[in-house]
Design a protein around this motif. Sequence first.
Motif, PDB file in Angstrom:
ATOM      1  N   TRP A  48       0.760  -0.933   0.012  1.00  0.00           N
ATOM      2  CA  TRP A  48      -0.126  -0.144   0.042  1.00  0.00           C
ATOM      3  C   TRP A  48       0.841   1.408  -0.123  1.00  0.00           C
ATOM      4  O   TRP A  48       0.486   2.341  -0.777  1.00  0.00           O
ATOM      5  CB  TRP A  48      -0.885  -0.078   1.315  1.00  0.00           C
ATOM      6  N   PRO A  67       1.025   7.772   0.124  1.00  0.00           N
ATOM      7  CA  PRO A  67       1.208   8.629   1.329  1.00  0.00           C
ATOM      8  C   PRO A  67       2.644   9.421   0.797  1.00  0.00           C
ATOM      9  O   PRO A  67       3.327   8.972   0.369  1.00  0.00           O
ATOM     10  CB  PRO A  67       1.482   7.587   2.349  1.00  0.00           C
ATOM     11  N   PRO A  79      -1.405  16.561   0.112  1.00  0.00           N
ATOM     12  CA  PRO A  79      -2.570  16.400   0.559  1.00  0.00           C
ATOM     13  C   PRO A  79      -3.635  16.092  -0.568  1.00  0.00           C
ATOM     14  O   PRO A  79      -4.772  15.471  -0.223  1.00  0.00           O
ATOM     15  CB  PRO A  79      -2.755  17.797   1.414  1.00  0.00           C
ATOM     16  N   ALA A 125      -3.458  14.132  -2.865  1.00  0.00           N
ATOM     17  CA  ALA A 125      -3.411  12.667  -3.165  1.00  0.00           C
ATOM     18  C   ALA A 125      -4.137  11.833  -2.213  1.00  0.00           C
ATOM     19  O   ALA A 125      -4.367  10.727  -2.363  1.00  0.00           O
ATOM     20  CB  ALA A 125      -2.081  12.301  -3.392  1.00  0.00           C
ATOM     21  N   ALA A 126      -4.529  12.362  -1.161  1.00  0.00           N
ATOM     22  CA  ALA A 126      -4.868  11.535  -0.039  1.00  0.00           C
ATOM     23  C   ALA A 126      -6.244  10.912  -0.093  1.00  0.00           C
ATOM     24  O   ALA A 126      -7.123  11.351  -0.978  1.00  0.00           O
ATOM     25  CB  ALA A 126      -4.854  12.539   1.385  1.00  0.00           C
ATOM     26  N   TYR A 127      -6.041   9.620   0.240  1.00  0.00           N
ATOM     27  CA  TYR A 127      -7.510   9.155   0.080  1.00  0.00           C
ATOM     28  C   TYR A 127      -7.616   8.038   1.532  1.00  0.00           C
ATOM     29  O   TYR A 127      -6.481   7.637   2.163  1.00  0.00           O
ATOM     30  CB  TYR A 127      -7.639   8.098  -1.084  1.00  0.00           C
ATOM     31  N   PHE A 128      -8.711   7.362   1.688  1.00  0.00           N
ATOM     32  CA  PHE A 128      -9.174   6.535   2.785  1.00  0.00           C
ATOM     33  C   PHE A 128      -9.190   4.968   2.182  1.00  0.00           C
ATOM     34  O   PHE A 128      -9.851   4.884   1.462  1.00  0.00           O
ATOM     35  CB  PHE A 128      -9.914   7.157   3.650  1.00  0.00           C
ATOM     36  N   THR A 129      -8.486   4.115   2.873  1.00  0.00           N
ATOM     37  CA  THR A 129      -8.482   2.983   2.382  1.00  0.00           C
ATOM     38  C   THR A 129      -9.234   2.131   3.466  1.00  0.00           C
ATOM     39  O   THR A 129      -8.905   2.067   4.848  1.00  0.00           O
ATOM     40  CB  THR A 129      -7.107   2.241   2.360  1.00  0.00           C
ATOM     41  N   ARG A 130     -10.193   1.449   3.028  1.00  0.00           N
ATOM     42  CA  ARG A 130     -11.078   0.645   4.035  1.00  0.00           C
ATOM     43  C   ARG A 130     -11.709  -0.564   3.390  1.00  0.00           C
ATOM     44  O   ARG A 130     -11.927  -0.840   2.237  1.00  0.00           O
ATOM     45  CB  ARG A 130     -12.133   1.645   4.592  1.00  0.00           C
ATOM     46  N   GLY A 131     -11.890  -1.577   4.212  1.00  0.00           N
ATOM     47  CA  GLY A 131     -12.619  -2.849   3.970  1.00  0.00           C
ATOM     48  C   GLY A 131     -14.151  -2.618   4.088  1.00  0.00           C
ATOM     49  O   GLY A 131     -14.545  -3.642   3.500  1.00  0.00           O
ATOM     50  N   VAL A 162       0.472   9.520   8.236  1.00  0.00           N
ATOM     51  CA  VAL A 162      -0.323   8.250   7.988  1.00  0.00           C
ATOM     52  C   VAL A 162      -0.995   7.825   9.063  1.00  0.00           C
ATOM     53  O   VAL A 162      -0.763   7.621  10.189  1.00  0.00           O
ATOM     54  CB  VAL A 162       0.618   7.011   7.397  1.00  0.00           C
ATOM     55  N   THR A 170      -9.833   7.879  12.493  1.00  0.00           N
ATOM     56  CA  THR A 170      -9.059   7.986  11.771  1.00  0.00           C
ATOM     57  C   THR A 170      -9.544   8.882  10.410  1.00  0.00           C
ATOM     58  O   THR A 170      -8.878   9.614   9.969  1.00  0.00           O
ATOM     59  CB  THR A 170      -7.975   7.024  11.223  1.00  0.00           C
ATOM     60  N   ALA A 181      -3.851  13.515   4.779  1.00  0.00           N
ATOM     61  CA  ALA A 181      -3.024  12.210   5.157  1.00  0.00           C
ATOM     62  C   ALA A 181      -3.936  11.278   4.501  1.00  0.00           C
ATOM     63  O   ALA A 181      -5.071  11.067   4.582  1.00  0.00           O
ATOM     64  CB  ALA A 181      -2.746  12.221   6.485  1.00  0.00           C
ATOM     65  N   HIS A 182      -3.163  10.192   4.271  1.00  0.00           N
ATOM     66  CA  HIS A 182      -3.681   8.703   3.794  1.00  0.00           C
ATOM     67  C   HIS A 182      -4.050   8.118   4.823  1.00  0.00           C
ATOM     68  O   HIS A 182      -3.359   8.281   6.020  1.00  0.00           O
ATOM     69  CB  HIS A 182      -2.634   7.929   3.129  1.00  0.00           C
ATOM     70  N   GLY A 183      -5.112   7.372   4.882  1.00  0.00           N
ATOM     71  CA  GLY A 183      -5.611   6.674   6.045  1.00  0.00           C
ATOM     72  C   GLY A 183      -5.852   5.261   5.702  1.00  0.00           C
ATOM     73  O   GLY A 183      -5.987   4.997   4.409  1.00  0.00           O
ATOM     74  N   PHE A 184      -5.780   4.396   6.431  1.00  0.00           N
ATOM     75  CA  PHE A 184      -6.110   2.779   6.451  1.00  0.00           C
ATOM     76  C   PHE A 184      -6.840   2.364   7.546  1.00  0.00           C
ATOM     77  O   PHE A 184      -6.261   2.158   8.642  1.00  0.00           O
ATOM     78  CB  PHE A 184      -4.593   2.147   6.067  1.00  0.00           C
ATOM     79  N   ASN A 185      -7.955   2.052   7.187  1.00  0.00           N
ATOM     80  CA  ASN A 185      -8.615   1.202   8.228  1.00  0.00           C
ATOM     81  C   ASN A 185      -8.254  -0.379   7.942  1.00  0.00           C
ATOM     82  O   ASN A 185      -8.891  -0.956   6.764  1.00  0.00           O
ATOM     83  CB  ASN A 185     -10.431   1.193   7.908  1.00  0.00           C
TER      84      ASN A 185
END
Lengths: 606, 351
Positions: free
Chosen positions: A286, A442, A446, A448-454, B61, B73, B80-84
Amino acid sequence: MPERASASPRVNDFSVKFATVNGSGSTSANSLVMKAIFRMGVPVVSKNYFPSNIQGLPTWYEIRVTRDGWRARAGSVDIMVAMNAETYSSDVREVCAGGCLIYDSTWPSNTLLARDDIKTFGVPFAQLCNENFEGARARTLMKNIMYAGALAALIDLDLEVIRTLLAETFAKKPALVESNMKAIEIGYRYAKEKFACPLATRIERMNATAGHIMIDGNTAAALGCLYAGATVGAWYPITPSTSLMDAFRSLCARHRVDPKTGKNDYVIVQAEDELAAIGIVIGASWNGVRAFTPTSGPGISLMEEFLGLAYYAEVPAVIFDVQRVGPSTGMPTRTQQCDLLACAYASHGDTRHVMLFPDSPEECFQMAVKAFDLAERLQTPVFVLLDLDIGMNDWMAPDFKWDDSYQPDRGKMLSDEQVAGLSKFHRYLDPDGDGIPYRTLPGVSPKAAYFTRGSGHNRFGVYTEDSAEYQDVMDRLTRKFATAARLVPPAIVESRGASAGIVSLGSCDAPVREALAILRRSGTAIDYLRVRGFPFGAEVEEFLATHQAIFVVEQNRDAQLRSLLTLETAVDKKKLRSILHYNGLPMPAVCIVDGINSAMATGVAA
Amino acid sequence: MSFISKPKVANPSLPSNELGLNRRDYEGSMSTLCAGCGHDSVTAAIVQAAYELALPPQSVVKLSGIGCSSKTTAYFVAGAHGFNAVHGRMPSIATGANAANRNLRYIGVSGDGDSLSIGVGQLAHVIRRNLDMVYILENNGVYGLTKGQFSASADIGTKSKKGEANEQEPIDPVLLALALGASFVARSFSGDKEQLVPLIKAGLSHSGFAIIDVLSPCVTFNDHEGSTKSYAYVREHSEAPVAADYVAPQREISVSYAPGELLPVTMHDGSSVLLRKLDPDYDPTDRAQAAAYVQERAMRNEYVTGLIYVDQKRRDFHARANTTDAALNSVPFERLCPGAAKLPRILASFR
Ligand SMILES: Cc1ncc(C[n+]2csc(CCOP(=O)(O)OP(=O)(O)O)c2C)c(N)n1
Ligand code: SF4
Ligand SMILES: [Mg+2]
């Protein structure tokens, strides 16, 4: 396809099996013999059958000498070196009629007399060792080296080749070269004096191994990881995958340390379990490096939840599954192809994964590189499915090639400049229509920021519980999987217009090819397709459609490849007939020949 | 769509930091937690700390597991990039991410369920690795998101909303972290911003694993009489042996205290944490004493808060791995791949 030569069949065409006790140093003696034959230019196949134990249990090593260059296990034994009293009687039984038995004659044994259709060569190894060496440990070790010497006389190995090999092995300990060579010579001289050496079953120099190496698939895969530019490896030790990380570690120690600073261009993490190992791989991928984990079936079971996250959140990951016998702990040191379904659909919910099936160390090397390219191109986990046979046994392979024009395919990863030019970034759009979105790393901007989630997310990467938004992403993932079918290595197809065909994969290739040649000699023509990737490409669908009867050859009980074919292609299930081998030993050609002949006899296939 | 985006209203009257960013630039999307949830105050403290440290948003991060706490988060540092991650497994994602790029700041947020039950194994091992990150454990004694079951931090005798009492031994994350050799251990309370913000700043400046156990009441399932994680109880039963003030790298230490009371700890990035001893006998660099102190107060139903233990000398994950100084994800391929020229030498050992 090499055809059987017509010269005396026992020269350069036989198999030797060594029955020993593990932990006694027999491994080095056995590989010394194997390497000597290889150095004399004669193709070899080597198989190690070892227990899940450190010391004191029976272990066998088999060398098939094959001037025709076959790669499968022999399936019969011409010469048995029986050094283990515990397995002695069954070892004697295994020798084929007309074969030979070499044994330690220090203590006479009754079971020797059990067969009069084989030749027996008694060498008092223990006694010779006691006369020539001091100390219990040295005597045990030297006994094993000594049988290599006696065998060398019987099958006519070149002692100079052996000396050179020893000198290379013990380059840093010259004293060991001398003591080992002494043991070899004692065994050699004894055999020369007492027996009519060499036997008809023997080695004659050839020139068929030039440009080849003897390497195991795990080492080859590790070399692929090195060349692919992988920098993070995470793992939890498990047979038969451990030697992959061991090899990666020693390759990195030699090729990835900055000579100026002495610092490492890699990180290897021995994780607390496989859940963490795959988590580390996902986190690292990632964040923009190439990361991988080697494991085996039990590890795959533990990784499932994370694999679903990587699939759904679209994070690259490379997993080497060196398959061993299941279910559960199963037989950790025996081989099988039993994780096809577990990997194809790993994790809950609708998940499907990309898989690669190397048939040899050479393809382990190539497909390791390919796996990283695919994982990053497709932003998804990619499984490379080896098995214990490929992973841990030494195979003769043509020298690996590397093309310096290779550039890693980092996939749709926006560069810093591309990010700078963005007005707004959305993670899960499909601007190219191939189902593959763009990603950012990362640390860049700013913007480019995104949130990764399942958890449920929409095409903008935003949390959602909206049905249409959820489905939109799931449908794109289906499109992406269709793209994957065009990108995985295509199947190898050998069609000569026969109405029957074999479909197989991985390490079955060696026995399948040998079986095809045997069948051809008896007038049976059969086409062949070897799948190399999943999802299946159009060529698989076409082969299935254009053949009347299809034998699916694989190494598991439940016909997992056959299941995958029926689930993922339009094939008529009734056309598929299984030839299965799942006792934990590598598949010999005879198993396929018999399976096909009996099917032909009952009129199943024409 | 349950996502609520926050309208960004430019407010020139807000003060800005060295980067020209104001506090609101460090916010994230709108919280969807219950009104009054302690976790929202922790989010506000993180925002404040990041703003005061003038962190470039992209240098952060954000990582979390699953739970109400882990959702937060999304509510800070939108740039900031985030990761759940999945439930209880954030530490492994953090380990991988940090392995790939050691030059970013890693903020992990977790809950007591996420960290002490399903994730206790990963927490234990990320502590052992001394991974450079701040790990904020938002501790409310229950599983908020699954509606109020006891978590592993619930104290013996504490009563659930329905009235059942917990009989199992609690796991105290502070004692756990001390036992496993964490190099920075703190505890605070979501309602005590004065204490919490400097601790987060100090944790961010610490090189190695910094865990902050933040008592963060769940107003919906665990804020009643009989709970030891309610606002009222925590406020009543907290005690700090040292106070920590964060001093930025370039600033002078200007506060004056009586000698012996003050313990400046220089952090890896040149900043310092000024520890003011409130209990003259307490030494936050003595691990055994810290553990004994925390345990002894716990028996008297008191939470020890503040910076409980710090060791700046412990080598972190990358120091132990001898990793190159550059982010691994920036090392050019040409340096990583030995190339065709070296292959014959490698293959020669297999003949
Ligand atoms: C594998 C798995 N099991 C169970 C759950 C359900 N679950 C979601 S959050 C949670 C507990 C969260 O508790 P905590 O970490 O204390 O967070 P809080 O909500 O209290 O902030 C559970 C059990 C899950 N998401 N995944
Ligand atoms: S349930 Fe509890 S922990 Fe979850 S948001 Fe509401 S108050 Fe916070
Ligand atoms: Mg909780």
